[in-house]
Write a protein that holds these residues in place. Structure first.
Motif, mmCIF file in Angstrom:
data_model
loop_
_atom_site.group_PDB
_atom_site.id
_atom_site.type_symbol
_atom_site.label_atom_id
_atom_site.label_comp_id
_atom_site.label_asym_id
_atom_site.label_seq_id
_atom_site.Cartn_x
_atom_site.Cartn_y
_atom_site.Cartn_z
ATOM 1 N N PRO A 7 0.817 -1.199 0.000
ATOM 2 C CA PRO A 7 0.000 0.000 0.000
ATOM 3 C C PRO A 7 0.861 1.263 0.000
ATOM 4 C CG PRO A 7 -0.178 -1.175 2.082
ATOM 5 C CD PRO A 7 0.620 -2.031 1.169
ATOM 6 N N ILE A 8 0.562 2.114 -0.930
ATOM 7 C CA ILE A 8 1.320 3.361 -1.060
ATOM 8 C C ILE A 8 0.527 4.469 -0.382
ATOM 9 C CG2 ILE A 8 2.056 5.080 -2.771
ATOM 10 C CD1 ILE A 8 3.921 2.749 -2.668
ATOM 11 N N PHE A 9 1.227 5.346 0.256
ATOM 12 C CA PHE A 9 0.588 6.442 0.977
ATOM 13 C C PHE A 9 -0.163 7.359 0.016
ATOM 14 C CE2 PHE A 9 4.115 8.222 -0.995
ATOM 15 C CZ PHE A 9 3.999 9.589 -0.981
ATOM 16 N N GLU A 10 -1.043 8.142 0.573
ATOM 17 C CA GLU A 10 -1.742 9.169 -0.207
ATOM 18 C C GLU A 10 -0.853 10.405 -0.266
ATOM 19 O OE1 GLU A 10 -4.610 9.563 -1.868
ATOM 20 O OE2 GLU A 10 -4.848 7.396 -1.715
ATOM 21 N N PRO A 11 -0.318 10.719 -1.434
ATOM 22 C CA PRO A 11 0.601 11.860 -1.487
ATOM 23 C C PRO A 11 -0.091 13.175 -1.115
ATOM 24 C CG PRO A 11 0.642 10.614 -3.544
ATOM 25 C CD PRO A 11 -0.506 10.112 -2.748
ATOM 26 N N ARG A 12 0.607 13.954 -0.302
ATOM 27 C CA ARG A 12 0.110 15.314 -0.006
ATOM 28 C C ARG A 12 0.572 16.265 -1.115
ATOM 29 N NH1 ARG A 12 0.551 11.307 3.831
ATOM 30 N NH2 ARG A 12 -0.480 11.823 5.765
ATOM 31 N N ASN A 13 1.553 15.799 -1.850
ATOM 32 C CA ASN A 13 2.064 16.519 -3.013
ATOM 33 C C ASN A 13 2.692 17.861 -2.671
ATOM 34 O OD1 ASN A 13 2.636 16.165 -5.672
ATOM 35 N ND2 ASN A 13 0.932 17.427 -6.375
ATOM 36 N N LEU A 14 3.369 17.911 -1.542
ATOM 37 C CA LEU A 14 4.066 19.139 -1.162
ATOM 38 C C LEU A 14 5.323 19.335 -2.003
ATOM 39 C CD1 LEU A 14 3.825 18.611 2.684
ATOM 40 C CD2 LEU A 14 2.502 20.229 1.329
ATOM 41 N N ILE A 15 5.881 18.240 -2.484
ATOM 42 C CA ILE A 15 7.137 18.331 -3.246
ATOM 43 C C ILE A 15 6.968 17.713 -4.629
ATOM 44 C CG2 ILE A 15 8.751 18.491 -1.337
ATOM 45 C CD1 ILE A 15 8.975 15.477 -1.297
ATOM 46 N N VAL A 17 5.329 14.966 -5.435
ATOM 47 C CA VAL A 17 5.408 13.503 -5.451
ATOM 48 C C VAL A 17 4.354 12.892 -6.378
ATOM 49 C CG1 VAL A 17 4.978 11.454 -4.035
ATOM 50 C CG2 VAL A 17 6.569 13.190 -3.255
ATOM 51 N N PHE A 20 5.221 11.800 -9.911
ATOM 52 C CA PHE A 20 6.143 10.732 -10.314
ATOM 53 C C PHE A 20 5.936 9.415 -9.593
ATOM 54 C CE2 PHE A 20 8.616 13.306 -7.185
ATOM 55 C CZ PHE A 20 8.895 12.325 -6.246
ATOM 56 N N VAL A 21 4.935 9.275 -8.769
ATOM 57 C CA VAL A 21 4.746 8.000 -8.063
ATOM 58 C C VAL A 21 4.580 6.863 -9.065
ATOM 59 C CG1 VAL A 21 3.151 6.666 -6.641
ATOM 60 C CG2 VAL A 21 3.791 8.958 -5.952
ATOM 61 N N GLY A 22 5.361 5.816 -8.893
ATOM 62 C CA GLY A 22 5.223 4.618 -9.712
ATOM 63 C C GLY A 22 5.548 4.816 -11.176
ATOM 64 N N LYS A 23 6.430 5.757 -11.490
ATOM 65 C CA LYS A 23 6.727 6.043 -12.904
ATOM 66 C C LYS A 23 7.893 5.212 -13.454
ATOM 67 C CE LYS A 23 3.650 9.099 -14.063
ATOM 68 N NZ LYS A 23 3.754 10.515 -13.792
ATOM 69 N N LEU B 44 14.137 11.292 -13.207
ATOM 70 C CA LEU B 44 12.694 11.108 -13.045
ATOM 71 C C LEU B 44 12.054 12.279 -12.308
ATOM 72 C CD1 LEU B 44 10.346 8.950 -13.357
ATOM 73 C CD2 LEU B 44 10.827 8.369 -10.985
ATOM 74 N N HIS B 67 10.825 5.443 -1.506
ATOM 75 C CA HIS B 67 9.554 4.781 -1.180
ATOM 76 C C HIS B 67 8.626 4.710 -2.392
ATOM 77 C CE1 HIS B 67 6.268 3.338 1.282
ATOM 78 N NE2 HIS B 67 5.486 4.257 0.751
ATOM 79 N N THR B 68 8.488 5.825 -3.095
ATOM 80 C CA THR B 68 7.476 5.851 -4.161
ATOM 81 C C THR B 68 7.862 4.995 -5.363
ATOM 82 O OG1 THR B 68 8.475 7.795 -5.197
ATOM 83 C CG2 THR B 68 6.784 8.202 -3.532
ATOM 84 N N GLU B 69 9.147 4.846 -5.619
ATOM 85 C CA GLU B 69 9.573 4.045 -6.767
ATOM 86 C C GLU B 69 10.172 2.713 -6.359
ATOM 87 O OE1 GLU B 69 8.776 5.078 -9.776
ATOM 88 O OE2 GLU B 69 7.897 6.762 -8.698
ATOM 89 N N GLU B 141 5.085 15.276 3.945
ATOM 90 C CA GLU B 141 4.614 14.539 2.765
ATOM 91 C C GLU B 141 4.169 13.123 3.134
ATOM 92 O OE1 GLU B 141 4.510 15.729 -0.566
ATOM 93 O OE2 GLU B 141 3.360 13.897 -0.800
ATOM 94 N N GLU B 145 3.442 7.550 7.848
ATOM 95 C CA GLU B 145 3.362 6.291 7.097
ATOM 96 C C GLU B 145 4.711 5.724 6.672
ATOM 97 O OE1 GLU B 145 -0.034 6.567 4.173
ATOM 98 O OE2 GLU B 145 -0.109 8.509 5.159
#
Lengths: 232, 356
Positions: A7-15, A17, A20-23, B44, B67-69, B141, B145
């Motif tokens: 499970p991936i967190f819910e990005p707050r997208n401050l930076i 994120v 590019f998640v999972g790209k 990226l 974490h994200t990738e 961010e 979690e």
């Protein structure tokens, strides 16, 4: 990305994120990388390999979003077709393969790195299988004999040119993973039995200067590794 | 590996913190106490070295890819080992996208203990505030979690940076008393930077102190550093992950007595012998070989090394040190994949791992 298992967190997208998640992609094995392409804003260019129907295929890829990145990728892809003798896959044309169905990975990797030194848009044409050799003080050339075999000739038959022919044989063995043929001693052969004049033309300079090529590879491999202060 | 009764599903941060405390976890966490940045990940997220070491937003963005990738359970923004050395006056070679910034150790800033002057405002230096701001951004961010790991360099490493490696090591032979005086003065940098990162939101801190196996004996570690590292545990109230490169089994017993949460250990040490050496007094993390396995051997060999760590009961799995910047992404992604599959294979005998 397997989101159920991880499970991936819910990005707050401050930076940024979310952008590019999972790209990152599953492109197979990355066999070579140009970490910083000086011809295109320092982007990295990866060379990936996958096997389909037991045939190795290659893909040039970058994760850079720079506006010139896709054009650069396409140029290098075209250069690999023209100057290394690769062909577009029928089913996925962005992937490239040799007609012989073999990988010739070492030669492709070396050729890829050399092609990355070309400026985008520079004219592309196969290199001739003839080159002047300073130490031989004459031209050396490669002739196809069939069945993947090539004979190396020197225009002038001198002691130094014969030595240089032998050096070139050893160079191709190392750079292109070819086999040296016992007779004639000035011949080399691709184990696949195929014809690869473009590849040989492209890498002839490297085979002539094999020590420098190996040193360059070793130097590149060490760059980017963090060593502890005690070893700096 | 002891398998315990099922524990509730954990998020990444809970998993890392539990493993650092040697408490049961739902599966072994994948943790990077040091950098997992690569040139492709820089592309990226449009955050390149050297800027990603000096700009907090870029630093955080690049760290987030861990974490994200890569699907690690932690993120670690302090990629290099030079931030505090830069702040206290060392000259830095910042290099380019494809190489690490380094301290110019051939141009040392101190020659004697009496030379040591820590600038009053060093915590306000841009190379320090960059790290603190990046940690704040990552904390916001990722919320609760994902584990956010910071880094504060130990005084032995700072000694190399500030005095030069050869000069510092010669001092340890010629004048051990003066060496201790230097370490005592420099340890304030370690403590203050560590505390500042706690305030910024770090969950744990890596503490590299390069008393490395190739240059310094286990006896040296006991004599010069063990007590000071024990003091750090009290002075920096957060799980500490000591990092020392090289063959270190000869000092793991001493390290285990410091009270640190974990030891980030090198592939030159076998997982089974290392677990025997620390005797459940400290967690182990790391061990996946960088220069050969992750850099060039491919996912199959990565998986073998992950499995060797899991079979030995190592509490957290990850690379042995900062990975080479050209490491293929598929090798890094193989680490969490291998951990997940190993645990699936061991579900029959229980789904949780007891680290106690």
């Amino acid at each position: 990305m397997n989101q159920e298992a991880w499970p991936i967190f819910e990005p707050r997208n401050l930076i940024g994120v979310s952008d590019f998640v999972g790209k990152t992609l599953d492109l197979g094995k990355r066999v070579e990388i140009q970490p910083m392409d000086t011809q295109c804003h320092g982007i990295s260019l990866g060379l990936y390999r996958q096997e389909w129907d037991e045939c190795p295929h290659y893909l040039v890829h970058t994760y850079s979003g720079h506006e010139q990145a896709s054009g650069r990728m396409e140029y290098i892809r075209q250069a690999m077709i023209t100057m290394l003798g690769l062909h577009a896959s029928e089913h996925q044309p962005e992937w490239l393969r040799f007609h012989c169905g073999h990988s010739h990975e070492k030669a492709v990797r070396r050729g890829f790195l050399d092609l990355c030194k070309l400026e985008t848009g520079a004219p592309l044409q196969p290199k001739p299988c003839t080159a002047f050799d300073k130490k031989a003080d004459c031209e050396l050339s490669i002739r196809y004999q069939g069945d993947g075999s090539y004979v190396i000739d020197a225009v002038a038959e001198t002691d130094s040119s014969l030595k240089r022919v032998q050096a070139l044989v050893r160079g191709f063995v190392k750079v292109c993973e070819m086999e040296a043929i016992e007779s004639p001693v000035s011949a080399v052969r691709f184990p696949c039995g195929g014809e690869h004049a473009s590849l040989l033309g492209m890498l002839m300079f490297r085979a002539q200067n094999v020590r420098a090529a190996m040193a360059e590879e070793a130097n590149a491999a060490g760059r980017g590794s963090l060593v502890p202060p005690s070893q700096q | 590996m002891n398998l315990a009764k099922t524990v509730p599903a954990m998020n990444s941060r809970q998993r890392v913190l539990a493993a650092l405390a040697r408490e049961p976890v739902d599966r072994t966490p994948v943790c990077n106490p040091t950098s997992v940045a690569t040139v492709e990940l820089m592309d990226l997220v449009d955050a390149y070295f050297p800027d990603a070491n000096r700009n907090p937003e870029k630093m955080a963005r690049l760290a987030a890819t861990g974490h994200t990738e890569l699907e690690f359970d932690s993120v670690m923004p302090v990629f290099s080992i030079i931030q505090e050395s830069s702040a206290i006056g060392c000259k830095i070679q910042w290099e380019a996208k494809d190489n690490w910034p380094t301290v110019k150790m051939a141009e040392p800033i101190w020659k004697d203990a009496s030379d040591i002057r820590i600038p009053d405002n060093w915590l306000s230096h841009p190379d320090i505030t960059c790290v603190l701001d990046a940690i704040r951004l990552l904390r916001k961010e990722f919320g609760d979690e994902v584990a956010v790991i910071g880094k504060t360099m130990g005084p032995w490493s700072l000694g190399y940076h500030c005095f030069g490696v050869q000069e510092f090591l010669l001092m340890t032979i010629d004048d051990p008393g003066k060496t201790m005086e230097c370490l005592e003065k420099m340890k304030e940098v370690t403590i203050e930077f560590g505390r500042a990162q706690i305030d910024a939101g770090a969950d744990a801190l890596t503490l590299p102190d390069h008393a490395t196996g190739d240059l310094v004996s286990g006896e040296y570690y006991d004599r010069f550093l063990k007590e000071m590292h024990t003091e750090f545990v009290d002075q920096i109230p957060i799980p500490l992950i000591l990092h020392i490169c090289g063959r270190t089994v000869d000092r793991m017993g001493f390290i285990a007595e410091t009270g640190m949460a974990a030891f980030h250990y090198d592939s030159k040490n076998r997982p089974d012998e290392s677990m025997d050496a620390v005797k459940d007094r400290i967690s182990l993390v790391g061990n996946i070989n960088n220069p050969e396995t992750l850099y060039s051997k491919g996912p199959e060999v990565v998986r073998e090394e992950v499995y060797r760590n899991l079979e030995a009961g190592v509490q957290l799995v990850g690379p042995e040190c900062a990975i080479p910047l050209q490491t293929p992404i598929e090798c890094l992604k193989e680490i969490p994949l291998a951990v997940r599959e190993w645990h699936l294979q061991h579900l029959d005998s229980g789904s949780a791992v007891s680290n106690s």
